[in-house]
Every structure is written in structure tokens, then in C-alpha cells.
Design an enzyme around this catalytic site. Structure first.
Site, PDB file in Angstrom:
ATOM      1  N   TYR A 179     -11.672  -4.332  -5.648  1.00 55.32           N
ATOM      2  CA  TYR A 179     -12.753  -3.908  -6.546  1.00 55.32           C
ATOM      3  C   TYR A 179     -13.984  -4.787  -6.343  1.00 55.32           C
ATOM      4  CZ  TYR A 179     -15.137  -1.442 -10.235  1.00 55.32           C
ATOM      5  OH  TYR A 179     -16.041  -0.664 -10.906  1.00 55.32           O
ATOM      6  N   VAL A 211       5.181  -4.258   9.899  1.00 51.54           N
ATOM      7  CA  VAL A 211       5.396  -3.778   8.530  1.00 51.54           C
ATOM      8  C   VAL A 211       4.956  -2.325   8.570  1.00 51.54           C
ATOM      9  CG1 VAL A 211       4.872  -4.140   6.087  1.00 51.54           C
ATOM     10  CG2 VAL A 211       4.946  -6.094   7.649  1.00 51.54           C
ATOM     11  N   THR A 240       0.834  -1.202   0.000  1.00 49.90           N
ATOM     12  CA  THR A 240       0.000   0.000   0.000  1.00 49.90           C
ATOM     13  C   THR A 240       0.871   1.256   0.000  1.00 49.90           C
ATOM     14  OG1 THR A 240      -1.683  -1.199   1.247  1.00 49.90           O
ATOM     15  CG2 THR A 240      -1.856   1.200   1.206  1.00 49.90           C
ATOM     16  N   THR A 241       1.853   1.307   0.895  1.00 51.44           N
ATOM     17  CA  THR A 241       2.750   2.454   0.975  1.00 51.44           C
ATOM     18  C   THR A 241       3.561   2.605  -0.305  1.00 51.44           C
ATOM     19  OG1 THR A 241       2.870   2.119   3.371  1.00 51.44           O
ATOM     20  CG2 THR A 241       4.542   3.533   2.404  1.00 51.44           C
ATOM     21  N   LYS A 296       0.208 -10.446   7.512  1.00 52.98           N
ATOM     22  CA  LYS A 296       0.347  -9.050   7.906  1.00 52.98           C
ATOM     23  C   LYS A 296      -1.054  -8.493   8.086  1.00 52.98           C
ATOM     24  CE  LYS A 296       1.161  -4.368   6.443  1.00 52.98           C
ATOM     25  NZ  LYS A 296       1.263  -3.430   5.302  1.00 52.98           N
ATOM     26  N   TYR A 333      -2.122 -10.793   3.509  1.00 55.90           N
ATOM     27  CA  TYR A 333      -2.153  -9.390   3.924  1.00 55.90           C
ATOM     28  C   TYR A 333      -3.607  -8.981   4.110  1.00 55.90           C
ATOM     29  CZ  TYR A 333      -1.258  -4.287   3.225  1.00 55.90           C
ATOM     30  OH  TYR A 333      -1.196  -2.923   3.339  1.00 55.90           O
TER      31      TYR A 333
END
Length: 303
Positions: free
Chosen positions: A113, A211, A50-51, A167, A139
Site C-alpha cells: 500500500y 517457490v 501470494t498464491t 524468494k 520475499y
């Protein structure tokens, strides 16, 4: 199937993706960034999370980022690569590219989505795992994907040897506690927390590290905090935790959801590490916002 041996403990920054222009990787910035986090003592890096703005990057740039990062790191620490895509085929193709380049593990969230049901999710993850040849970290990011990895689903996915941990970025500590309890089934699993302000709480519940996006900017701070938690050094932990909480103020600058990425990239650029340019459709912080970030960094002794 070979049983994966990778065990993740400590701080694994979800790496920002330095850009010199739209769809152009900041090569020098990537070199400096990776050197910065490695010298800060991190236990690995997570590309294309994401980051790292993964969904906003072209497939060409994603592949280039993996290739260059593997060459720069040169086996010094493990490299995890996010492979989630709306298309199953693209997920598998990127996973295979990561394997060919020399990455050590893959990271897979729930497809975004169209929300998948848990039965569909089970089948999907099994199919991905069957199709790739690296360990997989799952994740949980329901804020952005609209779907949770429910605990019952994870318990069933724990039957897959190649799945080596989770995560969790939900911020729900009750969920995280139940997640850690799955180690009774898979004691080899790594369970890592995403929200960096919760690192201590996650550790107390049995977590294995974080993370944490802030580790792009201040890797030593997060590594020192984790090590203090591990050793039981309460004084050092309190010192680090106070700084981590103060650091969270950079994420309150700006009004859009993209402010977390903008703030992290802005901080990295102010420190001379890499460009602050985000991928489209996002804009970098303007000078007033950058000065707010700079003030926080100065207060923390990072600038």
C-alpha cells in the site's frame, strides 16, 4: 541470538488456501492438499503467500490455517509462514502465533500500500527480525508491493543472522543473478525463484530451488525437474521442463490478474484435492474456463 540452521533447497509450494465458504477453511481439502504435496516430494510448504491469498484472508482464518497445517504436517517437512501486513503489530503478532504453533520459518515481503523507501525498509526489517524468534526469508514481489528489496539493501540485511535467504518473484534474471552473488557474503542463504517457468535458468545462476505455485497441482513434476537439474540429467530435465512450460497455459485463462489463483485452485478442485473457491472479491472460474483448465491437465496426464 541463536544462528538459524534451516536450509531450504528444492521445491517449496506457496500453498493455496482451500476454502469451503467465505472465511471458512476447507478442512478436508487442506488435509488432502498437504498429503498431495508431501507425497510429491516437496522440501517444505509456504503458507499465506501470494498464491495463498494472504491479504484477502481474515486474521482468524490465517491463524487457523497455521494451526491446522502444523498439526497435519506433524514435523514431516518445514513450514514457512507469510507474515507481511500493512500494520507492523499484526506482522509481529502473526509471527509469534506461527512460532507458538510450531512453524519453522517466516516469510516477509516489503509492506504494501504505502511504498517504503529503502532506508525505511532497512529499519522495518531489522525491527521485525528483532521482534520475532524464527528464521526469516525475505520475499521480493515488486509487482504487487510496488517496492523492490534492492541489492544494496539486501547486502546490509545479510548482516542479520536470522535472515536466511530470499524468494524472488520479480522475474528479472539479472536481479536474480546479483541476488545469488550475495552468497559470497552469506553462503548459508537459500535463494529461491518464484516464476516456475524460470526454474532451470535460476538454477544455472546459482539458485537453490523454487517457490512454485504449480507444485500445488503437480508437485512430483516440479520435484523431478529440480532433481534432474541437481544431478545433471539433461534428458529428464528436458522432459520435465516441456511439461512445466505446457502447464503455464492454465495461467492464460481468464482476463483478470486473479486468474493465476483461480487457475491453480480450479486445477486442484478438478483433481479432487480441494475446493476452488477464492477469497472475496474474486470469483471462481465458470464452467467454460474450468473446461479449458481440465483440457490442459488431461494433455499433461494429470487428469
Amino acid at each position: 541470538m541463536l544462528t538459524p540452521t534451516l536450509s531450504l533447497r528444492g521445491i517449496v509450494p506457496p500453498l493455496i488456501t482451500p476454502l469451503s465458504d467465505h472465511d471458512q477453511l476447507d478442512h478436508d481439502g487442506l488435509q488432502r492438499l498437504l498429503t498431495h504435496v508431501i507425497e510429491g516430494g516437496v522440501s517444505g510448504v509456504f503458507l499465506l503467500g501470494t498464491t495463498g491469498e494472504a491479504p484477502s484472508l481474515s486474521y482468524r482464518l490465517r491463524r487457523e490455517l497455521i494451526e491446522r497445517s502444523v498439526r497435519i504436517i506433524d514435523g514431516r517437512i518445514p513450514i514457512l509462514v507469510g507474515i507481511t501486513d500493512t500494520a507492523f503489530v499484526e506482522t509481529v503478532e502473526l509471527a509469534r502465533h506461527a512460532k507458538e504453533c510450531g512453524a519453522q520459518a517466516l516469510v516477509l515481503t516489503t509492506p504494501y500500500y504505502f511504498p517504503a523507501g529503502q532506508t525505511e525498509l532497512l529499519g522495518y526489517v531489522r525491527k521485525v527480525v528483532e521482534s520475532v524468534d524464527l528464521p526469516v526469508v525475505l520475499y521480493n514481489m515488486p509487482q504487487l508491493t510496488k517496492v523492490w528489496f534492492e541489492i544494496d539493501t539486501l547486502q546490509r540485511l545479510a548482516e542479520l543472522d536470522r535472515v536466511i535467504g530470499v524468494k524472488d518473484s520479480s522475474g528479472d534474471l539479472d536481479y536474480f543473478k546479483r541476488l545469488c552473488e550475495l552468497k559470497s557474503v552469506r553462503p548459508d542463504w537459500s535463494v529461491l525463484i518464484g516464476p516456475e517457468a524460470l526454474l532451470a535458468e535460476a538454477h544455472a545462476l546459482g539458485g537453490d530451488g523454487g517457490v512454485n505455485g504449480g507444485a500445488n497441482v503437480a508437485p512430483t513434476l516440479f520435484v523431478d525437474c529440480y532433481r534432474a537439474l541437481q544431478s545433471g540429467d539433461e534428458q529428464e530435465h528436458a522432459r520435465c521442463q516441456a511439461k512445466i512450460h505446457a502447464f503455464q497455459s492454465i495461467y492464460e485463462i481468464g482476463k483478470y490478474a486473479s486468474r493465476h489463483i483461480k487457475a491453480t485452485k480450479s486445477a486442484a478442485s478438478l483433481m479432487g484435492i480441494c475446493s476452488d473457491l477464492p477469497a472475496l472479491p474474486f470469483h471462481r472460474f465458470l464452467p467454460p474456463e474450468r473446461e479449458q483448465v481440465a483440457a490442459i491437465l488431461r494433455d499433461l496426464g494429470l487428469l
